[in-house]
Design an enzyme around this catalytic site. Structure first.
Site, PDB file in Angstrom:
ATOM      1  N   HIS A  86     -34.059 -22.826  -4.026  1.00  0.00           N
ATOM      2  CA  HIS A  86     -34.536 -24.187  -3.772  1.00  0.00           C
ATOM      3  C   HIS A  86     -33.595 -24.842  -2.756  1.00  0.00           C
ATOM      4  O   HIS A  86     -32.377 -24.724  -2.885  1.00  0.00           O
ATOM      5  CB  HIS A  86     -34.541 -24.973  -5.096  1.00  0.00           C
ATOM      6  CG  HIS A  86     -35.081 -26.360  -4.940  1.00  0.00           C
ATOM      7  ND1 HIS A  86     -36.428 -26.618  -4.852  1.00  0.00           N
ATOM      8  CD2 HIS A  86     -34.454 -27.554  -4.822  1.00  0.00           C
ATOM      9  CE1 HIS A  86     -36.610 -27.920  -4.691  1.00  0.00           C
ATOM     10  NE2 HIS A  86     -35.426 -28.511  -4.682  1.00  0.00           N
TER      11      HIS A  86
ATOM     12  N   LEU B  14     -45.318 -20.961  -2.568  1.00  0.00           N
ATOM     13  CA  LEU B  14     -45.836 -22.280  -2.954  1.00  0.00           C
ATOM     14  C   LEU B  14     -47.025 -22.153  -3.906  1.00  0.00           C
ATOM     15  O   LEU B  14     -48.125 -22.632  -3.630  1.00  0.00           O
ATOM     16  CB  LEU B  14     -46.239 -23.064  -1.705  1.00  0.00           C
ATOM     17  CG  LEU B  14     -45.088 -23.359  -0.736  1.00  0.00           C
ATOM     18  CD1 LEU B  14     -45.599 -24.060   0.507  1.00  0.00           C
ATOM     19  CD2 LEU B  14     -44.004 -24.189  -1.412  1.00  0.00           C
TER      20      LEU B  14
ATOM     21  N   ASN C 103     -35.588 -17.822  -8.007  1.00  0.00           N
ATOM     22  CA  ASN C 103     -36.120 -18.682  -6.945  1.00  0.00           C
ATOM     23  C   ASN C 103     -34.956 -19.301  -6.184  1.00  0.00           C
ATOM     24  O   ASN C 103     -33.860 -19.443  -6.732  1.00  0.00           O
ATOM     25  CB  ASN C 103     -36.984 -19.809  -7.547  1.00  0.00           C
ATOM     26  CG  ASN C 103     -37.613 -20.685  -6.472  1.00  0.00           C
ATOM     27  OD1 ASN C 103     -38.107 -20.177  -5.452  1.00  0.00           O
ATOM     28  ND2 ASN C 103     -37.595 -21.988  -6.669  1.00  0.00           N
TER      29      ASN C 103
ATOM     30  N   ILE D 147     -45.913 -20.121 -10.815  1.00  0.00           N
ATOM     31  CA  ILE D 147     -45.830 -18.838 -11.514  1.00  0.00           C
ATOM     32  C   ILE D 147     -46.267 -19.104 -12.952  1.00  0.00           C
ATOM     33  O   ILE D 147     -45.638 -19.889 -13.677  1.00  0.00           O
ATOM     34  CB  ILE D 147     -44.379 -18.283 -11.474  1.00  0.00           C
ATOM     35  CG1 ILE D 147     -43.942 -18.049 -10.018  1.00  0.00           C
ATOM     36  CG2 ILE D 147     -44.268 -16.989 -12.270  1.00  0.00           C
ATOM     37  CD1 ILE D 147     -44.698 -16.976  -9.260  1.00  0.00           C
TER      38      ILE D 147
ATOM     39  N   ASN E 214     -36.112 -16.124   4.439  1.00  0.00           N
ATOM     40  CA  ASN E 214     -35.297 -15.626   3.314  1.00  0.00           C
ATOM     41  C   ASN E 214     -35.659 -14.176   3.002  1.00  0.00           C
ATOM     42  O   ASN E 214     -34.772 -13.368   2.683  1.00  0.00           O
ATOM     43  CB  ASN E 214     -35.492 -16.495   2.074  1.00  0.00           C
ATOM     44  CG  ASN E 214     -34.622 -17.731   2.101  1.00  0.00           C
ATOM     45  OD1 ASN E 214     -33.411 -17.654   1.941  1.00  0.00           O
ATOM     46  ND2 ASN E 214     -35.233 -18.882   2.345  1.00  0.00           N
TER      47      ASN E 214
ATOM     48  N   GLU F 142     -28.932 -20.618   2.769  1.00  0.00           N
ATOM     49  CA  GLU F 142     -29.831 -19.843   1.902  1.00  0.00           C
ATOM     50  C   GLU F 142     -29.763 -18.367   2.267  1.00  0.00           C
ATOM     51  O   GLU F 142     -29.716 -17.496   1.397  1.00  0.00           O
ATOM     52  CB  GLU F 142     -31.281 -20.338   2.049  1.00  0.00           C
ATOM     53  CG  GLU F 142     -31.501 -21.752   1.565  1.00  0.00           C
ATOM     54  CD  GLU F 142     -32.966 -22.166   1.657  1.00  0.00           C
ATOM     55  OE1 GLU F 142     -33.842 -21.323   1.443  1.00  0.00           O
ATOM     56  OE2 GLU F 142     -33.234 -23.342   1.947  1.00  0.00           O
TER      57      GLU F 142
HETATM   58  C1  GRF Z   1     -36.749 -22.301   1.815  1.00  0.00           C
HETATM   59  O1  GRF Z   1     -36.212 -23.500   2.248  1.00  0.00           O
HETATM   60  C2  GRF Z   1     -36.591 -22.149   0.320  1.00  0.00           C
HETATM   61  O2  GRF Z   1     -35.482 -22.802  -0.189  1.00  0.00           O
HETATM   62  C3  GRF Z   1     -37.834 -22.785  -0.208  1.00  0.00           C
HETATM   63  O3  GRF Z   1     -38.832 -22.461   0.722  1.00  0.00           O
HETATM   64  C4  GRF Z   1     -38.247 -22.233   2.004  1.00  0.00           C
HETATM   65  C5  GRF Z   1     -38.725 -20.896   2.459  1.00  0.00           C
HETATM   66  O4  GRF Z   1     -38.353 -20.633   3.771  1.00  0.00           O
HETATM   67  N1  GRF Z   1     -38.109 -22.357  -1.574  1.00  0.00           N
HETATM   68  P1  GRF Z   1     -38.606 -19.194   4.390  1.00  0.00           P
HETATM   69  O5  GRF Z   1     -40.106 -18.919   4.300  1.00  0.00           O
HETATM   70  O6  GRF Z   1     -37.809 -18.203   3.620  1.00  0.00           O
HETATM   71  O7  GRF Z   1     -38.158 -19.323   5.820  1.00  0.00           O
END
Ligand code: GRF
Length: 196
Positions: free
Chosen positions: A109, A90, A107, A93, A14, A179
């Site tokens: 999800h 992970l 964020n 916050i 992401n 995403e």
């Molecule tokens: C994604 O699936 C996001 O929705 C979640 O953590 C994952 C992160 O993936 N919060 P990446 O590190 O961006 O590939």
């Protein structure tokens, strides 16, 4: 131009979609820095490849919660952060950060909140729960961050189908592709609503 600071704990795909959007003009923002909570993750390599400053700040290396928050805040001030963007971060916050950036933390999800969210719902656990519940659709949600996991105001969602034969990893892949499209768009849109 607004400064965004990305937080990541893993692959950072992401984060990469945000970098790409800022390069191709879809996202009008300066990626001022990356904050990670551990070493050796791919997100750090992505930052270094693109000349984005990064720092590893791990709460377990601090003797107190306050000391950890103070160092985080110092970097956010140094980088003149306007918006914090969590991308697979992970680590909780803390209130101190939320109070310093009210309605300025986003964020993403990997499910359609309010379902399949909350403490413990991350990674393949989310997708397995969706499959076990025999949901016909899943997707991703971009939301504001408050003190409760995955409970802040929802800004946008994108839906994907769930097929009967899906494994958690197949569903994860389908959701992740969404995403990558949704997050940069929502960040851009949200930045446009900020006055200062
Ligand atoms: C994604 O699936 C996001 O929705 C979640 O953590 C994952 C992160 O993936 N919060 P990446 O590190 O961006 O590939």
């Amino acid at each position: 131009m607004k400064n965004i600071v990305v937080f990541a704990s893993g692959s950072g795909s992401n984060f990469q979609s945000i970098i790409d959007a800022s390069h191709n003009g879809d996202l009008n923002a300066n990626i001022a820095g990356l904050i990670c909570n551990k070493n050796g993750i791919h997100a750090l390599e992505r930052a270094s490849k693109h000349g984005i400053p990064s720092i590893i700040i791990s709460e377990k290396n601090f003797t107190s919660h306050d000391a950890y928050c103070a160092v985080l805040l110092k970097h956010l001030q140094l980088w003149k952060a306007d918006l914090l963007v969590l991308a697979g971060f992970l680590q909780k916050i803390h209130r101190e950060i939320i109070n310093a950036f009210p309605d300025r933390i986003l964020n993403i999800h990997p499910a359609l909140l309010p379902k399949f969210g909350g403490k413990g719902f991350y990674g393949s656990t989310v997708h397995q729960a969706v499959i076990d519940a025999k949901e016909k659709q899943s997707g991703c949600t971009v939301h504001l961050v408050n003190e409760e996991y995955d409970k802040g105001r929802i800004l946008a969602q994108s839906i994907v189908p769930v097929f009967q034969s899906d494994t958690a990893s197949e569903l994860a892949k389908r959701v992740l592709a969404e995403e990558h499209k949704l997050y940069p768009k929502v960040i851009q849109h949200y930045l446009e609503t900020l006055n200062s």
